[in-house]
Design a protein around this motif. Sequence first.
Motif, PDB file in Angstrom:
ATOM      1  N   MET A 116       0.832  -1.213   0.000  1.00 20.27           N
ATOM      2  CA  MET A 116       0.000   0.000   0.000  1.00 20.27           C
ATOM      3  C   MET A 116       0.861   1.254   0.000  1.00 20.27           C
ATOM      4  O   MET A 116       0.590   2.212  -0.742  1.00 20.27           O
ATOM      5  N   ILE A 117       1.905   1.272   0.819  1.00 17.41           N
ATOM      6  CA  ILE A 117       2.795   2.433   0.876  1.00 17.41           C
ATOM      7  C   ILE A 117       3.458   2.663  -0.477  1.00 17.41           C
ATOM      8  O   ILE A 117       3.526   3.799  -0.967  1.00 17.41           O
ATOM      9  N   CYS A 118       3.940   1.590  -1.093  1.00 22.40           N
ATOM     10  CA  CYS A 118       4.605   1.721  -2.393  1.00 22.40           C
ATOM     11  C   CYS A 118       3.634   2.200  -3.469  1.00 22.40           C
ATOM     12  O   CYS A 118       3.977   3.053  -4.298  1.00 22.40           O
ATOM     13  N   LEU A 119       2.417   1.666  -3.480  1.00 27.10           N
ATOM     14  CA  LEU A 119       1.432   2.080  -4.485  1.00 27.10           C
ATOM     15  C   LEU A 119       1.064   3.555  -4.316  1.00 27.10           C
ATOM     16  O   LEU A 119       0.940   4.297  -5.299  1.00 27.10           O
ATOM     17  N   VAL A 120       0.871   3.979  -3.082  1.00 26.50           N
ATOM     18  CA  VAL A 120       0.560   5.395  -2.836  1.00 26.50           C
ATOM     19  C   VAL A 120       1.730   6.268  -3.267  1.00 26.50           C
ATOM     20  O   VAL A 120       1.539   7.341  -3.864  1.00 26.50           O
ATOM     21  N   ASN A 121       2.939   5.827  -2.989  1.00 27.35           N
ATOM     22  CA  ASN A 121       4.121   6.588  -3.400  1.00 27.35           C
ATOM     23  C   ASN A 121       4.205   6.707  -4.924  1.00 27.35           C
ATOM     24  O   ASN A 121       4.620   7.739  -5.453  1.00 27.35           O
ATOM     25  N   LEU A 122       3.762   5.651  -5.622  1.00 29.59           N
ATOM     26  CA  LEU A 122       3.804   5.672  -7.089  1.00 29.59           C
ATOM     27  C   LEU A 122       2.712   6.555  -7.680  1.00 29.59           C
ATOM     28  O   LEU A 122       2.931   7.229  -8.695  1.00 29.59           O
ATOM     29  N   PHE A 123       1.523   6.562  -7.077  1.00 34.81           N
ATOM     30  CA  PHE A 123       0.390   7.281  -7.657  1.00 34.81           C
ATOM     31  C   PHE A 123       0.245   8.709  -7.135  1.00 34.81           C
ATOM     32  O   PHE A 123      -0.566   9.472  -7.667  1.00 34.81           O
ATOM     33  N   SER A 124       0.982   9.071  -6.099  1.00 34.68           N
ATOM     34  CA  SER A 124       0.746  10.371  -5.470  1.00 34.68           C
ATOM     35  C   SER A 124       0.978  11.537  -6.432  1.00 34.68           C
ATOM     36  O   SER A 124       0.187  12.480  -6.486  1.00 34.68           O
ATOM     37  N   ARG A 125       2.051  11.499  -7.204  1.00 37.29           N
ATOM     38  CA  ARG A 125       2.334  12.597  -8.140  1.00 37.29           C
ATOM     39  C   ARG A 125       1.212  12.716  -9.169  1.00 37.29           C
ATOM     40  O   ARG A 125       0.782  13.825  -9.517  1.00 37.29           O
ATOM     41  N   GLN A 126       0.726  11.581  -9.677  1.00 37.13           N
ATOM     42  CA  GLN A 126      -0.345  11.600 -10.670  1.00 37.13           C
ATOM     43  C   GLN A 126      -1.623  12.203 -10.102  1.00 37.13           C
ATOM     44  O   GLN A 126      -2.240  13.080 -10.715  1.00 37.13           O
ATOM     45  N   TRP A 127      -2.020  11.764  -8.923  1.00 38.46           N
ATOM     46  CA  TRP A 127      -3.291  12.212  -8.357  1.00 38.46           C
ATOM     47  C   TRP A 127      -3.224  13.649  -7.850  1.00 38.46           C
ATOM     48  O   TRP A 127      -4.166  14.417  -8.020  1.00 38.46           O
ATOM     49  N   ARG A 146      -1.638   6.638 -17.624  1.00 40.53           N
ATOM     50  CA  ARG A 146      -0.814   5.859 -18.556  1.00 40.53           C
ATOM     51  C   ARG A 146       0.553   6.501 -18.793  1.00 40.53           C
ATOM     52  O   ARG A 146       1.571   5.804 -18.828  1.00 40.53           O
ATOM     53  N   TYR A 147       0.607   7.817 -18.967  1.00 42.20           N
ATOM     54  CA  TYR A 147       1.907   8.475 -19.200  1.00 42.20           C
ATOM     55  C   TYR A 147       2.751   8.455 -17.926  1.00 42.20           C
ATOM     56  O   TYR A 147       3.970   8.254 -17.976  1.00 42.20           O
ATOM     57  N   HIS A 148       2.085   8.659 -16.813  1.00 46.28           N
ATOM     58  CA  HIS A 148       2.798   8.620 -15.535  1.00 46.28           C
ATOM     59  C   HIS A 148       3.346   7.223 -15.266  1.00 46.28           C
ATOM     60  O   HIS A 148       4.502   7.078 -14.829  1.00 46.28           O
ATOM     61  N   LEU A 149       2.547   6.196 -15.542  1.00 44.67           N
ATOM     62  CA  LEU A 149       3.005   4.819 -15.318  1.00 44.67           C
ATOM     63  C   LEU A 149       4.152   4.465 -16.263  1.00 44.67           C
ATOM     64  O   LEU A 149       5.060   3.716 -15.884  1.00 44.67           O
ATOM     65  N   ARG A 150       4.097   4.995 -17.480  1.00 41.69           N
ATOM     66  CA  ARG A 150       5.212   4.754 -18.406  1.00 41.69           C
ATOM     67  C   ARG A 150       6.492   5.386 -17.876  1.00 41.69           C
ATOM     68  O   ARG A 150       7.577   4.769 -17.928  1.00 41.69           O
ATOM     69  N   GLU A 151       6.402   6.591 -17.342  1.00 41.29           N
ATOM     70  CA  GLU A 151       7.572   7.238 -16.745  1.00 41.29           C
ATOM     71  C   GLU A 151       8.094   6.443 -15.555  1.00 41.29           C
ATOM     72  O   GLU A 151       9.307   6.315 -15.360  1.00 41.29           O
ATOM     73  N   ILE A 152       7.162   5.910 -14.744  1.00 37.79           N
ATOM     74  CA  ILE A 152       7.569   5.107 -13.597  1.00 37.79           C
ATOM     75  C   ILE A 152       8.367   3.897 -14.052  1.00 37.79           C
ATOM     76  O   ILE A 152       9.441   3.592 -13.506  1.00 37.79           O
ATOM     77  N   PHE A 153       7.856   3.201 -15.070  1.00 42.34           N
ATOM     78  CA  PHE A 153       8.546   1.997 -15.543  1.00 42.34           C
ATOM     79  C   PHE A 153       9.917   2.350 -16.122  1.00 42.34           C
ATOM     80  O   PHE A 153      10.913   1.669 -15.834  1.00 42.34           O
ATOM     81  N   THR A 160       8.773  14.659  -5.083  1.00 42.80           N
ATOM     82  CA  THR A 160       7.564  14.847  -4.277  1.00 42.80           C
ATOM     83  C   THR A 160       7.169  13.583  -3.522  1.00 42.80           C
ATOM     84  O   THR A 160       6.200  13.600  -2.763  1.00 42.80           O
ATOM     85  N   GLU A 161       7.896  12.495  -3.738  1.00 41.58           N
ATOM     86  CA  GLU A 161       7.553  11.225  -3.109  1.00 41.58           C
ATOM     87  C   GLU A 161       8.290  11.050  -1.787  1.00 41.58           C
ATOM     88  O   GLU A 161       9.275  11.734  -1.518  1.00 41.58           O
ATOM     89  N   TRP A 162       7.815  10.107  -0.971  1.00 41.94           N
ATOM     90  CA  TRP A 162       8.490   9.796   0.289  1.00 41.94           C
ATOM     91  C   TRP A 162       9.861   9.179   0.036  1.00 41.94           C
ATOM     92  O   TRP A 162      10.808   9.419   0.762  1.00 41.94           O
ATOM     93  N   PHE A 163       9.939   8.333  -0.984  1.00 38.39           N
ATOM     94  CA  PHE A 163      11.204   7.705  -1.356  1.00 38.39           C
ATOM     95  C   PHE A 163      11.201   7.532  -2.858  1.00 38.39           C
ATOM     96  O   PHE A 163      10.212   7.844  -3.542  1.00 38.39           O
ATOM     97  N   SER A 164      12.282   7.041  -3.421  1.00 30.78           N
ATOM     98  CA  SER A 164      12.478   7.073  -4.869  1.00 30.78           C
ATOM     99  C   SER A 164      11.444   6.241  -5.608  1.00 30.78           C
ATOM    100  O   SER A 164      10.924   5.238  -5.094  1.00 30.78           O
TER     101      SER A 164
END
Length: 663
Positions: free
Chosen positions: A183-194, A358-365, A379-383
């Motif tokens: 949950m922490i990792c998913l929130v960290n990944l989606f926070s910038r997008q949302w 989709r663009y944000h997830l592509r950048e993440i990958f 802007t995230e808690w960790f990388s």
Amino acid sequence: MSAHQHDHETIRLRALILGIVLATAMCALTPYNNAYKQATPLGGGHFPLAPFFILVWLTVLTALAGRVFKRALFTGKELVIVWMLMFLVSGIAYTGLVRTFFINLTAPYHFATVGNAWKEVLHPILPRAWYPNDAEAVERLYNGLPDGRRMGWWTLVTHIPWRAWIGPLMVWGGFILLCYGVMICLVNLFSRQWIYNERMNFPLLRVPQLLADALDQGRTGAFFGNRFLAAGLFVPIFLHTVNGLNFYFPEVPQIPTLILAGPYFPQYGLFSGFHKLKIYIYPAFIGFAFLTTRQISFSFWFFFIAGGLIMGLLAVLGYNIPDAALGVTFGPTLTRPEETQMIGAYGVFFLFILWLSRYHLREIFQTAVGRRPAPTPVTEWFSIRTAFWGSVAGISGIILWCWIFRMPFMVSVLVVGAFFMVMLVASRVICQGGIAYFTLTVAPIDGLLALFGPKFFTQVGLLGSAVMQKVLFVDLRESLMPSLVHSSSLTQRTTNRRTIFLAMLITLLLAVTVSFVAMLALCYKFGARELQMDWTVQTTTTVYANVQRLIEAPPQNTDWVRLFAAAGAVVMLVLVLCYHRFPWWPIHPIGYLTTYSSAMRILWVSFFIGWLANSLCMRYGGVALFKQLRYFFIGLIIGDFLMGGTWAVIGLFGDASYQVLPD
């Protein structure tokens, strides 16, 4: 302090320590307050009572101390972070985790009888490492230790049969921490997008942020002295003073806050879906609805009304679908086949979330595999890379955990995927919609049962999925993930996010540990039988009874469920297409997701009143009137929670407590 300085503030260690201490103390007290005293819940929902009650008084006391000593001990932003640490873990100590946890781990043995045949059907497939193997330890959990009531709390803790519990707690502790980590990792990944890309509104954070701004700008007195806010405060204070006195002294007249509107509707015909309609008046939720965007608040009550009309329309058209067509399900409030529309709706909305990202997830990958540098500013808690591979490792670890306990691999993959899909969608609904009290209609594995049938799961897979779901993924009234999303928003404009994140991790670990110990101590002191945990026992035993039914006599016909699930998917697809394509479209898709939620049965009137007030305000007064009138609705929120906290304190010293907010 300038706005820029306030938005990028360093949170000092003193604030983090205070937040950790208060959050841990709340977890220690909550089981005793909620389960034994039956008092007003200290947590409850995604805007919990005790943390906000404490925040308001801390703000007032800090402002007064600042005037006396000419120096503020805490800034407003620091107090909001203190509040964040408290609300982050407030649910763990009760409905979010431990309320049903120990009953879940003992029910199949303690409640096994000749009549229910659990010993013959369930016991051979129960993973032994999940459950305590000491029959006496289980019996005393329900009946209490000998002389347990006379023992002091520390002595009692040392007398708990830890040898029986240490194994299951380590096994389930691993599962819980893996889930929290994902949950922490998913929130960290989606926070910038949302937060930045979609600029998602967070209605539940508005009032604490306004309190913080008032404190930092030295106008706390002017804030509470605002005439609109004072008028808003008066409404709940008067209401709950009168009704609270009526609770303890019945001769005092009562102001009704529940209207049974069902008798005004026929039991048959187009309006038959409303023959059990109830109207609840909760000033705080009217305030939240006013602060929510009009499109969303309109959608909530609109779809609730539409859902009732659909049931009546089907009856008028001659489609009298029997409740038996629903089959065996695990949804906490699922009672009619029509409600399984949410299976398809949740799936399509999840895909919509991914498509928007989709663009944000592509950048993440690309960042995770090293094909592009990490985005700036951070802007995230960790990388991003750590969050991506951490979520992959965490989900893989949960699947491996399931496989170790003999669950089929594909079943584990689909179940874990369904768990986090529903959590992601529910977090979006709660945080964007400003729903402080939210319940699921269908459970995550209900959709998999409708698609694949119970035989696909196998007996062990079915039992394991149902038990895991009961631990963390079915009752989302106090779930962790929406609180993590709110926390991510609150920590965006701080300079030491990683230090705050470390404090969050410490708070989570302490909260889980203290909550387990507190609930075990409470049960072994008084006995679970004496705690009036009827709802807990009933919902938990129902899970095992449903598993047994699916094993012994799996239903053959799920055509109605599949039909309504497909209909829900089509409706949601139309809604998201219209919402995305047409700027004038007045309906938000997340309203459809709450159509049959028990939360909306309680809150639909609040959202209607809040939407109506907001619409009239903007139409006839514009932004200028809105900025003034919003203080009235903020007063409704603050007043409701102040009265809730006051009666909760009074309830600690009595045998019963007047309830201000929904439980």
